[in-house]
Structures are given as C-alpha cells and as structure tokens.
Design a protein around this motif. Structure first.
Motif, short mmCIF file in Angstrom:
data_model
loop_
_atom_site.label_atom_id
_atom_site.label_comp_id
_atom_site.label_asym_id
_atom_site.label_seq_id
_atom_site.Cartn_x
_atom_site.Cartn_y
_atom_site.Cartn_z
N HIS A 1 50.96 44.39 -14.63
CA HIS A 1 51.49 44.01 -13.41
C HIS A 1 50.97 42.52 -13.26
O HIS A 1 49.95 42.23 -13.39
CB HIS A 1 51.78 44.88 -12.42
CG HIS A 1 52.58 46.05 -12.76
ND1 HIS A 1 53.83 46.27 -12.13
CD2 HIS A 1 52.24 47.08 -13.09
CE1 HIS A 1 54.49 47.63 -12.89
NE2 HIS A 1 53.57 48.01 -13.06
N ASP A 2 51.50 41.90 -12.27
CA ASP A 2 51.03 40.64 -11.73
C ASP A 2 49.78 41.01 -10.88
O ASP A 2 49.91 42.02 -10.29
CB ASP A 2 51.99 39.81 -10.71
CG ASP A 2 53.36 39.27 -11.46
OD1 ASP A 2 52.84 39.24 -12.80
OD2 ASP A 2 54.12 39.16 -10.99
N LEU A 3 48.69 40.02 -10.87
CA LEU A 3 47.71 40.20 -9.88
C LEU A 3 47.84 40.19 -8.51
O LEU A 3 48.72 39.37 -8.02
CB LEU A 3 46.35 39.32 -10.56
CG LEU A 3 46.14 39.40 -11.95
CD1 LEU A 3 44.94 38.41 -12.28
CD2 LEU A 3 45.40 40.78 -12.18
N CYS A 4 47.14 41.06 -8.00
CA CYS A 4 47.13 40.92 -6.33
C CYS A 4 46.15 40.06 -5.98
O CYS A 4 45.07 40.29 -5.67
CB CYS A 4 46.77 42.47 -5.94
SG CYS A 4 46.83 42.34 -3.83
N LEU B 1 54.62 46.77 3.70
CA LEU B 1 53.99 45.65 2.93
C LEU B 1 52.96 46.01 2.10
O LEU B 1 52.16 45.45 1.62
CB LEU B 1 53.57 44.44 3.91
CG LEU B 1 54.89 43.92 4.61
CD1 LEU B 1 54.36 42.84 5.69
CD2 LEU B 1 55.64 43.10 3.58
N HIS B 2 52.64 47.44 2.22
CA HIS B 2 51.41 48.02 1.44
C HIS B 2 50.10 47.53 1.83
O HIS B 2 49.17 47.07 0.97
CB HIS B 2 51.68 47.91 -0.16
CG HIS B 2 53.24 48.43 -0.40
ND1 HIS B 2 53.47 49.43 -0.60
CD2 HIS B 2 54.18 47.43 -0.81
CE1 HIS B 2 54.93 49.64 -0.91
NE2 HIS B 2 55.33 48.40 -1.25
N PRO C 1 46.40 52.91 -0.17
CA PRO C 1 45.86 53.95 -1.34
C PRO C 1 47.07 54.24 -2.28
O PRO C 1 46.76 54.51 -3.47
CB PRO C 1 45.78 55.22 -0.70
CG PRO C 1 45.30 55.04 0.90
CD PRO C 1 45.94 53.77 1.16
N LYS C 2 48.25 53.79 -1.67
CA LYS C 2 49.50 54.15 -2.66
C LYS C 2 49.95 52.62 -3.30
O LYS C 2 50.90 52.52 -3.79
CB LYS C 2 50.60 54.50 -1.83
CG LYS C 2 50.39 55.93 -1.47
CD LYS C 2 51.62 56.51 -0.90
CE LYS C 2 51.27 57.95 -0.47
NZ LYS C 2 52.85 58.69 -0.05
N ILE D 1 53.03 49.16 -6.82
CA ILE D 1 52.81 50.25 -5.82
C ILE D 1 53.02 51.54 -6.51
O ILE D 1 53.16 51.63 -7.84
CB ILE D 1 53.94 49.99 -4.80
CG1 ILE D 1 55.41 49.96 -5.59
CG2 ILE D 1 53.91 48.74 -4.02
CD1 ILE D 1 56.56 49.96 -4.82
N SER D 2 53.26 52.50 -5.74
CA SER D 2 53.01 53.78 -6.32
C SER D 2 54.01 54.29 -7.40
O SER D 2 53.94 55.01 -8.35
CB SER D 2 53.05 55.07 -5.10
OG SER D 2 54.16 54.72 -4.31
#
Length: 330
Positions: free
Chosen positions: A74-77, A108-109, A55-56, A64-65
C-alpha cells in the motif's frame, strides 16, 4: 504524554538538526554535524503510538484493518499524510472537546495526538524512521503467529509430545514439557522453536499449511541477511508471495482461534502480515534489517532493572533499583 516527554528530551537533537553542531570525528577532527531522525527502534504498538495512528491501521502505510493481509504494498503513511489527517480532525472538532475529537480521529484512523514529537524535527517522516525490527517483527512474530497456528492445527497434546521427543542439540534450548503452555518466552526460545517447528509439524498438517508456514520461516531468515542484492530481494519477495498463495488454511486456523475468543490474536495476525509487505521497501530505503534490533535495549533492561529487582525485598522497587545502580557505578 509520551510525545510531550520526547519533545522536551529531544530538543538538543532537534536544534542540531536545524543549525548543526560541532563534533569530533573518529580521528579527532572537528566537523559540523546534523542530527536527523534516522531510526527509532521499537515494537509495533509503540510504532503506532509514534506515528499517531490507531491500532487498527498501519504505522507504515495508509492501509486500515480491512486491508490487512492483502498481498500487495500500500501507499506509505508519510509525514504530510498524517499531518493533513490531524488538521482534518481539528477542523471537525476542537481538541478541547475530547470525546468529539476522539470520534473525529477514529474516522481518520488517528490516535488523538495533536502535536507529534517529530513535528518540529526537520526531514522526519514516520514511514522512514520507523523500521522493521528483528526481535519483535520476526522472532516474536514467529512465536505469536506461526507457532500458535501450528498448535491450533496439530493440537497442544500432540505438539508437546513431539517436542518432548527431540534430542537437544548443543547450543539450543530443550522443551521436555512441550511449548503449548510456555510463558515468559525469551528470544533464544523463539529462535530455537523456529529451527524445530517445520520438522515437528511435517506429516501432521495439510500440505498447503506446511508450505505457508515454511515460507514465513524462510522469509524471516532471509530478511536478516547482512547484505542484499537485487537477486536476494527478489527471492525475499517471491517467498512472501508463496505464503500468500497458500495462506487460506493458515487464515482458517487464525479464524478458528478468533471464534474461540482470541480476537486480539486475529487482529495482530493481519497487522503483522501487512507489516511484512514493507520489509523489502524498508531494506531498499534504510539498509539491512539486522542493524535495527532491540536486543541491546532488551539486554540493558535485564541488567539495569530485572537483576536489581531480583536482589530487592520486593518493596520500593524504584528506590532500591536506583540505590543498587548508584552503588554499582561507584
């Protein structure tokens, strides 16, 4: 568990995406069809679950949070990024050692899913099939963020008094008792409050705060256009930038709510603001946002679950709902 269930349910679609399937077109001609995963309509929490992120972190981007609220994209996930992160987590610890594996996933989120439901679905990428959705990401966002900030700055008593004085127009909801204590707010209420809120807070909040909230409301309306041009996309981008240029007073209100105990609200604020950065790129990739709406599924939930539940005796919900639906089909 959800990924395992989806993987089993979606096997026919995955097979058709690989080897094609014969289907009738609108004029009854047979055609070979493929079934790629084009869209999965859901809210932010379920998007994180499907994208295998915690969730973060953003389900759309690599942010990231600490990056939430930044005024740039930001760059795409992407699929490859997520799968590479899962491989790194597995290299650090075996999935059988659950506690150690979750610790590795946290750095690693990730959310701990090893085999995503879209893993064996050709051409599927979370950054492409997860879309901004009007009901949750615009209307619910406005209620959860804009309205809460306004209540915090104007004070609940004052804003309730202003809403009680409104003359309700035909087709709009009335709020004789105010809005600060509303519960179980529907999408219709969200839309009505969005129409009123700027006029309500004018003169009662700092100019910078008013500009920021006005920019967010405008952004939500502009993003729901059925057709977009380069000019309209530029206007959408400039509107969001106007918010970021004036968001300091808004973030102060959010931080004040955090100090009062609403930590989850502050996290949702930053997640939602980051999500808005992906709206323009999402439109360019998948078309107008208005086509991705959960209104139909929400309405189906009311008709198929809530209405039968209200007709029950508040016992054995599942059995009575199933019996009601079976009788209505017959």
């Amino acid at each position: 568990l959800i990924h395992q269930a989806l993987s089993r349910v979606l096997v026919p679609l995955k097979t058709a995406a690989c080897v094609r399937i014969m289907m009738n077109n609108p004029v009854s001609n047979l055609r070979y069809c493929y079934t790629p995963l084009a869209a999965y309509i859901t809210d932010t929490s379920e998007q994180s679950l499907l994208a295998c992120t915690n969730p973060k972190s953003s389900p759309f981007m690599t942010a990231i949070s600490e990056d939430f609220g930044n005024p740039f994209l930001h760059d795409l996930c992407t699929r490859s990024h997520t799968l590479a992160a899962i491989c790194k987590a597995l290299a650090k610890s075996s999935a059988q050692d659950y506690k150690a594996f979750l610790k590795a996933c946290k750095t690693l989120h990730l959310n701990g899913v090893v085999e995503p439901c879209w893993l064996d679905w050709p051409l599927s990428c979370p950054s492409q099939f997860l879309h901004v959705e009007t009901l949750h990401h615009f209307h619910c966002f406005s209620w959860d963020q804009d309205v809460k900030w306004c209540i915090e700055v104007v004070t609940p008593l004052e804003i309730d008094f202003c809403f009680s004085l409104l003359q309700t127009m035909v087709g709009y909801c009335g709020f004789e008792d105010g809005i600060s204590k509303l519960k179980q707010v529907t999408g219709r209420d969200h839309c009505a409050i969005q129409c009123y809120i700027i006029g309500i807070i004018s003169g009662a909040v700092p100019c910078q705060f008013l500009i920021a909230v006005h920019a967010l409301v405008d952004f939500c309306y502009l993003a729901q256009a059925p057709i977009f041009t380069d000019h309209s996309l530029d206007r959408l981008t400039n509107t969001l930038q106007l918010f970021h240029d004036n968001k300091d007073t808004v973030m102060q209100a959010a931080k004040q709510m955090w100090l009062c105990g609403a930590q989850r609200h502050f996290v949702r604020v930053r997640v939602s603001l980051l999500m808005l950065q992906s709206v323009v790129s999402n439109i360019q990739c998948s078309g107008p946002v208005i086509q991705w709406s959960a209104d139909a599924t929400k309405h189906a939930h009311v008709q198929e679950v809530k209405v039968p539940a209200q007709l029950s005796n508040n016992r054995n919900y599942y059995d009575q709902i199933t019996h009601y639906l079976d009788c209505s089909d017959k």
